[in-house]
Design a protein around this motif. Structure first.
Motif, mmCIF file in Angstrom:
data_model
loop_
_atom_site.group_PDB
_atom_site.id
_atom_site.type_symbol
_atom_site.label_atom_id
_atom_site.label_comp_id
_atom_site.label_asym_id
_atom_site.label_seq_id
_atom_site.Cartn_x
_atom_site.Cartn_y
_atom_site.Cartn_z
ATOM 1 N N SER A 1 -17.214 18.114 36.057
ATOM 2 C CA SER A 1 -16.327 17.396 37.084
ATOM 3 C C SER A 1 -17.011 17.681 38.390
ATOM 4 O O SER A 1 -17.096 16.764 39.250
ATOM 5 C CB SER A 1 -14.949 17.761 36.908
ATOM 6 O OG SER A 1 -14.054 17.240 37.749
ATOM 7 N N GLN B 1 -11.458 11.447 47.866
ATOM 8 C CA GLN B 1 -10.914 11.908 46.459
ATOM 9 C C GLN B 1 -11.801 12.982 45.550
ATOM 10 O O GLN B 1 -11.391 13.745 44.969
ATOM 11 C CB GLN B 1 -10.513 10.563 45.387
ATOM 12 C CG GLN B 1 -9.223 9.808 46.193
ATOM 13 C CD GLN B 1 -8.985 8.552 45.313
ATOM 14 O OE1 GLN B 1 -9.949 8.076 44.700
ATOM 15 N NE2 GLN B 1 -7.790 7.920 45.585
ATOM 16 N N THR C 1 -12.029 16.252 47.091
ATOM 17 C CA THR C 1 -10.788 16.943 46.600
ATOM 18 C C THR C 1 -11.030 17.533 45.518
ATOM 19 O O THR C 1 -10.914 18.497 45.128
ATOM 20 C CB THR C 1 -9.577 16.193 46.975
ATOM 21 O OG1 THR C 1 -9.311 15.713 48.262
ATOM 22 C CG2 THR C 1 -8.306 16.934 46.213
ATOM 23 N N ARG C 2 -11.671 16.663 44.462
ATOM 24 C CA ARG C 2 -11.791 17.065 43.226
ATOM 25 C C ARG C 2 -13.057 18.091 43.133
ATOM 26 O O ARG C 2 -12.706 19.105 42.359
ATOM 27 C CB ARG C 2 -12.325 15.730 42.235
ATOM 28 C CG ARG C 2 -12.389 15.870 40.766
ATOM 29 C CD ARG C 2 -12.543 14.856 40.051
ATOM 30 N NE ARG C 2 -14.176 14.999 39.986
ATOM 31 C CZ ARG C 2 -14.900 13.843 39.460
ATOM 32 N NH1 ARG C 2 -14.241 12.686 39.475
ATOM 33 N NH2 ARG C 2 -16.304 13.804 39.243
ATOM 34 N N LEU D 1 -13.693 20.264 45.254
ATOM 35 C CA LEU D 1 -13.162 21.485 45.645
ATOM 36 C C LEU D 1 -12.213 22.308 44.683
ATOM 37 O O LEU D 1 -12.350 23.561 44.879
ATOM 38 C CB LEU D 1 -12.689 21.345 47.064
ATOM 39 C CG LEU D 1 -13.421 20.930 48.354
ATOM 40 C CD1 LEU D 1 -12.802 20.642 49.365
ATOM 41 C CD2 LEU D 1 -14.713 22.259 48.618
ATOM 42 N N LYS D 2 -11.347 21.363 44.220
ATOM 43 C CA LYS D 2 -10.520 21.859 43.401
ATOM 44 C C LYS D 2 -11.195 22.565 41.984
ATOM 45 O O LYS D 2 -10.808 23.661 41.609
ATOM 46 C CB LYS D 2 -9.423 20.759 42.958
ATOM 47 C CG LYS D 2 -8.504 21.008 41.714
ATOM 48 C CD LYS D 2 -7.540 20.053 41.376
ATOM 49 C CE LYS D 2 -6.516 20.583 40.517
ATOM 50 N NZ LYS D 2 -5.753 19.385 39.831
ATOM 51 N N ASP D 3 -11.946 21.742 41.436
ATOM 52 C CA ASP D 3 -12.530 22.079 40.169
ATOM 53 C C ASP D 3 -13.729 23.229 40.497
ATOM 54 O O ASP D 3 -13.894 24.061 39.564
ATOM 55 C CB ASP D 3 -13.274 21.090 39.450
ATOM 56 C CG ASP D 3 -12.324 20.189 38.975
ATOM 57 O OD1 ASP D 3 -11.039 20.580 38.735
ATOM 58 O OD2 ASP D 3 -12.570 18.969 38.536
ATOM 59 N N LYS D 4 -14.385 23.537 41.518
ATOM 60 C CA LYS D 4 -15.258 24.360 41.903
ATOM 61 C C LYS D 4 -14.591 25.748 41.887
ATOM 62 O O LYS D 4 -15.071 26.554 41.211
ATOM 63 C CB LYS D 4 -15.646 24.318 43.399
ATOM 64 C CG LYS D 4 -16.467 25.173 43.816
ATOM 65 C CD LYS D 4 -16.879 25.103 45.296
ATOM 66 C CE LYS D 4 -17.613 26.532 45.908
ATOM 67 N NZ LYS D 4 -17.912 26.330 47.438
ATOM 68 N N SER D 5 -13.156 25.767 42.231
ATOM 69 C CA SER D 5 -12.297 26.943 42.366
ATOM 70 C C SER D 5 -11.816 27.185 40.912
ATOM 71 O O SER D 5 -11.598 28.475 40.530
ATOM 72 C CB SER D 5 -11.299 26.720 43.161
ATOM 73 O OG SER D 5 -10.064 25.911 42.598
ATOM 74 N N ARG D 6 -11.993 26.518 40.024
ATOM 75 C CA ARG D 6 -11.652 26.437 38.581
ATOM 76 C C ARG D 6 -12.688 26.827 37.627
ATOM 77 O O ARG D 6 -12.585 26.887 36.627
ATOM 78 C CB ARG D 6 -10.993 25.506 38.267
ATOM 79 C CG ARG D 6 -9.304 24.994 38.804
ATOM 80 C CD ARG D 6 -8.930 23.743 38.544
ATOM 81 N NE ARG D 6 -8.559 23.476 37.119
ATOM 82 C CZ ARG D 6 -8.933 22.611 36.073
ATOM 83 N NH1 ARG D 6 -10.159 21.773 36.579
ATOM 84 N NH2 ARG D 6 -8.710 22.691 34.814
#
Length: 321
Positions: free
Chosen positions: A192, A248, A251-252, A254-259
Motif C-alpha cells: 500500500s 488521498q 494520506t494513505r 503516511l497512514k500505512d507507513k506508520s502501520r
C-alpha cells in the motif's frame, strides 16, 4: 477566426506533498554532463529527439536509458515496439544475447557498469520490474496503433508499469546498498505504501506532461485523457481530480507507513531507508518537473509560481512558443 485560448490551473502539489524537499546533490552538474555524454556516445537519437532529451536534464544513466526507449517507441508500430522492448529486456537480462543495434550497445554498456556491484536480490527485483515495464510499453504501442484509450480501472495498472517508476524504485536497493527480502514486497501494508508512491509519481507526471504530449498527439497514454473521456470532464476538471487523488494517496502513504510491521531490527532499518527514498522520489519528481524545460519550456518558472498552464496548439513538438 482564431481558436479560443484554453488555460487550466495545476493543483498545488508542493503544498499537498507532506515530504521534505531536499537540496540538489552537489555532484548534480558533473553527473548530468557525464550522463549526457554517455548517451551521445551511442548515437541513438536523431536531432529532434536529442533536442527533447536536452530539455530533460536528467542526471541518472538509467533514467536517460529509459528516455531512450520512451522516445524511440513513441513513433513505433506495435510489431516494432514489441521487438525493441524484447531486445531491451533480453540484453539487460542476458549478456550473451545478440542484437545488432545502437540501443543494444548502450543497454549492454549500462549492464556491464552495474553488474559487478549489484547484489543478487536487487538485480532479481530489477529484472522482474524491467520485464513488466517492457511488456507494458509494447502493450501501450498496440493500444496506440488501435486508437484505443483504456478506462480508468484498466489504465492505472498499465501506467504503473509502462511509466518505469517501479524500475526506478528498484534502484533504491542498489543506491543504498541494501537487500529487502521478497516477503517485504509481498506484505500488503508495504504494498500500500509502495503503490501510493508509484501512483503519486505517475498521476502528477501525467498531468505535468499533458500539455506537451497533447501538442505532439501523444495523448492516449495519459491519465488526463482517461479522466476526460471517462468522466466527460474538461482539462481543468481532470487536473482538479488528480489533485484530489494525490492528496488521498499522500494520506494513505503516511497512514500505512506508520502501520508497517516489524521484521527485526536490521530489516526494519533497511525498510525505513527504502520508504524514506520513496518520499524523496515523489518530492524529487515534482522539483525536477519544474526545474527542467521538458514540460513547460521557457515558462517553467511561470508554471511553478502561478500554476497556470496555457494549452499549446497541436504540433508544437518542442513544447515551447
Amino acid at each position: 477566426m482564431s481558436s479560443a485560448v484554453i488555460q487550466y490551473t495545476l493543483p498545488d502539489f508542493f503544498s499537498l506533498c507532506a515530504f521534505n524537499f531536499s537540496k540538489p546533490n552537489p555532484h548534480l552538474q558533473e553527473c548530468r554532463a557525464e550522463s549526457k555524454a554517455w548517451v551521445a556516445r551511442f548515437n541513438v537519437f536523431n536531432d529532434k529527439q536529442n533536442a527533447i532529451m536536452e530539455k530533460s536534464q536528467t542526471t541518472c544513466d538509467f533514467l536517460n536509458l529509459l528516455f531512450v526507449l520512451d522516445h524511440l517507441s513513441d513513433d513505433m508500430n506495435s510489431k516494432d515496439a514489441n521487438g525493441t522492448c524484447e531486445a531491451f529486456y533480453q540484453v539487460m537480462a542476458d549478456p550473451d544475447f545478440k542484437h545488432e543495434s545502437n540501443l543494444a550497445e548502450i543497454i549492454l554498456d549500462f549492464r556491464q557498469a552495474i553488474i559487478h556491484s549489484a547484489k543478487p536480490q536487487f538485480f532479481k527485483h530489477f529484472l522482474s520490474d524491467l520485464k513488466r515495464y517492457t511488456k507494458a510499453v509494447a502493450d501501450e504501442a498496440e493500444l496506440r496503433e488501435a486508437g484505443q484509450v483504456l478506462d480508468l480501472i484498466n489504465f492505472v495498472p498499465l501506467r504503473r508499469e509502462n511509466s518505469a517508476v517501479r524500475c526506478c524504485f528498484a534502484f533504491i536497493e542498489y543506491n543504498l546498498d541494501i537487500e529487502l527480502p521478497d516477503a517485504i514486497f509481498d506484505d500488503p501494508i508495504f504494498q500500500s505504501v509502495y503503490f501510493a508512491a508509484v501512483d503519486m509519481v505517475c498521476w502528477t507526471n501525467d498531468l505535468l506532461s499533458y500539455n506537451v504530449e497533447q501538442a505532439m498527439g501523444h495523448t492516449s497514454n495519459n491519465i488526463v485523457t482517461v479522466l476526460m473521456r471517462e468522466k466527460d470532464a474538461s482539462v481543468q476538471e481532470a487536473a482538479d481530480c488528480i489533485g484530489v487523488v494525490f492528496e488521498q494517496l499522500m494520506t494513505r502513504f503516511l497512514k500505512d507507513k506508520s502501520r508497517l510491521p516489524s521484521w527485526g531490527a536490521d530489516i526494519d532499518r533497511d525498510v525505513a531507508l527504502y520508504v524514506e527514498a520513496l518520499t524523496r522520489w515523489v518530492g524529487g519528481n515534482l522539483v525536477w518537473s519544474f526545474q527542467c524545460s521538458r514540460y513547460f519550456g521557457t515558462a517553467n518558472n511561470v508554471a511553478l509560481l502561478t500554476r497556470l498552464v496555457t494549452l499549446y496548439p497541436k504540433d508544437i513538438e518542442d513544447g515551447q512558443k
